[in-house]
Design an enzyme around this catalytic site. Structure first.
Site, PDB file in Angstrom:
ATOM      1  N   HIS A   1      68.014  67.233  16.879  1.00 60.29           N
ATOM      2  CA  HIS A   1      69.295  66.525  16.786  1.00 60.29           C
ATOM      3  C   HIS A   1      69.192  65.418  15.758  1.00 60.29           C
ATOM      4  O   HIS A   1      68.131  64.805  15.576  1.00 60.29           O
ATOM      5  CB  HIS A   1      69.718  65.947  18.144  1.00 60.29           C
TER       6      HIS A   1
ATOM      7  N   GLY B   1      59.524  58.975  18.984  1.00 65.47           N
ATOM      8  CA  GLY B   1      60.531  58.494  19.927  1.00 65.47           C
ATOM      9  C   GLY B   1      61.478  59.578  20.418  1.00 65.47           C
ATOM     10  O   GLY B   1      62.536  59.281  20.976  1.00 65.47           O
ATOM     11  N   GLN B   2      61.088  60.847  20.240  1.00 66.64           N
ATOM     12  CA  GLN B   2      61.969  61.929  20.671  1.00 66.64           C
ATOM     13  C   GLN B   2      61.903  62.096  22.184  1.00 66.64           C
ATOM     14  O   GLN B   2      60.802  62.103  22.768  1.00 66.64           O
ATOM     15  CB  GLN B   2      61.555  63.241  19.989  1.00 66.64           C
TER      16      GLN B   2
ATOM     17  N   ASP C   1      76.860  60.225  21.775  1.00 68.95           N
ATOM     18  CA  ASP C   1      75.679  59.910  22.576  1.00 68.95           C
ATOM     19  C   ASP C   1      76.114  59.203  23.860  1.00 68.95           C
ATOM     20  O   ASP C   1      76.994  58.339  23.852  1.00 68.95           O
ATOM     21  CB  ASP C   1      74.717  59.015  21.775  1.00 68.95           C
ATOM     22  N   ILE C   2      75.463  59.546  24.955  1.00 72.42           N
ATOM     23  CA  ILE C   2      75.833  58.992  26.259  1.00 72.42           C
ATOM     24  C   ILE C   2      75.410  57.526  26.380  1.00 72.42           C
ATOM     25  O   ILE C   2      75.969  56.782  27.199  1.00 72.42           O
ATOM     26  CB  ILE C   2      75.228  59.866  27.391  1.00 72.42           C
TER      27      ILE C   2
ATOM     28  N   ASN D   1      64.415  61.875  15.369  1.00 75.43           N
ATOM     29  CA  ASN D   1      63.136  61.497  15.943  1.00 75.43           C
ATOM     30  C   ASN D   1      62.319  62.760  16.199  1.00 75.43           C
ATOM     31  O   ASN D   1      62.857  63.771  16.664  1.00 75.43           O
ATOM     32  CB  ASN D   1      63.346  60.718  17.238  1.00 75.43           C
TER      33      ASN D   1
ATOM     34  N   HIS E   1      70.862  61.803  14.793  1.00 78.65           N
ATOM     35  CA  HIS E   1      71.701  60.694  15.242  1.00 78.65           C
ATOM     36  C   HIS E   1      72.507  60.215  14.037  1.00 78.65           C
ATOM     37  O   HIS E   1      71.932  59.870  12.995  1.00 78.65           O
ATOM     38  CB  HIS E   1      70.839  59.518  15.705  1.00 78.65           C
TER      39      HIS E   1
HETATM   40  P1  5GP Z   1      65.991  61.170  21.067  1.00 75.55           P
HETATM   41  O1  5GP Z   1      65.401  60.019  21.831  1.00 75.55           O
HETATM   42  O2  5GP Z   1      65.421  62.485  21.563  1.00 75.55           O
HETATM   43  O3  5GP Z   1      65.937  61.031  19.590  1.00 75.55           O
HETATM   44  O4  5GP Z   1      67.534  61.149  21.379  1.00 75.55           O
HETATM   45  C1  5GP Z   1      68.095  61.716  22.508  1.00 75.55           C
HETATM   46  C2  5GP Z   1      69.468  61.125  22.668  1.00 75.55           C
HETATM   47  O5  5GP Z   1      70.188  61.931  23.576  1.00 75.55           O
HETATM   48  C3  5GP Z   1      69.472  59.701  23.222  1.00 75.55           C
HETATM   49  O6  5GP Z   1      70.112  58.838  22.295  1.00 75.55           O
HETATM   50  C4  5GP Z   1      70.222  59.841  24.534  1.00 75.55           C
HETATM   51  O7  5GP Z   1      71.048  58.732  24.815  1.00 75.55           O
HETATM   52  C5  5GP Z   1      71.020  61.105  24.333  1.00 75.55           C
HETATM   53  N1  5GP Z   1      71.307  61.821  25.552  1.00 75.55           N
HETATM   54  C6  5GP Z   1      70.419  62.136  26.540  1.00 75.55           C
HETATM   55  N2  5GP Z   1      71.033  62.824  27.512  1.00 75.55           N
HETATM   56  C7  5GP Z   1      72.330  62.950  27.134  1.00 75.55           C
HETATM   57  C8  5GP Z   1      73.460  63.581  27.749  1.00 75.55           C
HETATM   58  O8  5GP Z   1      73.405  64.148  28.825  1.00 75.55           O
HETATM   59  N3  5GP Z   1      74.629  63.512  27.067  1.00 75.55           N
HETATM   60  C9  5GP Z   1      74.740  62.885  25.852  1.00 75.55           C
HETATM   61  N4  5GP Z   1      75.937  62.889  25.272  1.00 75.55           N
HETATM   62  N5  5GP Z   1      73.698  62.289  25.253  1.00 75.55           N
HETATM   63  C10 5GP Z   1      72.512  62.324  25.886  1.00 75.55           C
END
Ligand code: 5GP
Length: 115
Positions: A101, A94-95, A31-32, A88, A103
């Site tokens: 995906h 919180g998506q 994750d970034i 999420n 985590h």
């Molecule tokens: P969500 O909030 O949808 O459950 O999680 C999305 C996740 O994707 C977040 O934890 C966010 O930091 C990660 N993320 C968003 N953009 C990027 C990206 O460009 N590269 C990587 N490696 N992670 C990303």
């Protein structure tokens, strides 16, 4: 095959990511914005928007992803102390990226309930 999200771009190597595992069905990358010392996202290559969109036809890929998560957790040294797996779903879930995906987070104590 990949959808039009940032994760689709990572699958197609259009943007960089630190990839830790890949096979025909799934991809795993760091994750970034890590929320734990180890924070890896495991995604299907198929562009399923979220868990709310899966069907019985996705049974094999979902089972494969869960087993892959377990294997990555082992490789990352998380298994002995434990770790958390989260997906999420939708706005209140919180998506923020609408490509399914999971985590995988570990390396610190987790709290419950999450925010
Ligand atoms: P969500 O909030 O949808 O459950 O999680 C999305 C996740 O994707 C977040 O934890 C966010 O930091 C990660 N993320 C968003 N953009 C990027 C990206 O460009 N590269 C990587 N490696 N992670 C990303």
């Amino acid at each position: 095959m990949s959808g039009d999200t940032i994760f689709g771009k990572i699958i197609r190597r259009e943007i960089p990511a630190t990839i830790v595992y890949e096979d025909d069905l799934c991809l795993a990358f760091r994750d970034i914005v890590p929320q734990a010392p180890t924070h890896i996202l495991v995604i299907p290559k198929q562009p399923i928007p979220s868990l709310a969109d899966v069907t019985a036809e996705d049974k094999a890929v979902l089972g494969h992803i869960l087993i892959t998560i377990k294997q990555i957790a082992d490789q990352e040294g998380l298994t002995e102390k434990g770790y958390r797996v989260v997906t999420n779903i939708g706005e209140e879930g919180g998506q923020t990226v609408f490509h399914l995906h999971f985590h995988l987070m570990g390396g610190r104590g987790m709290h419950w309930p999450p925010g």
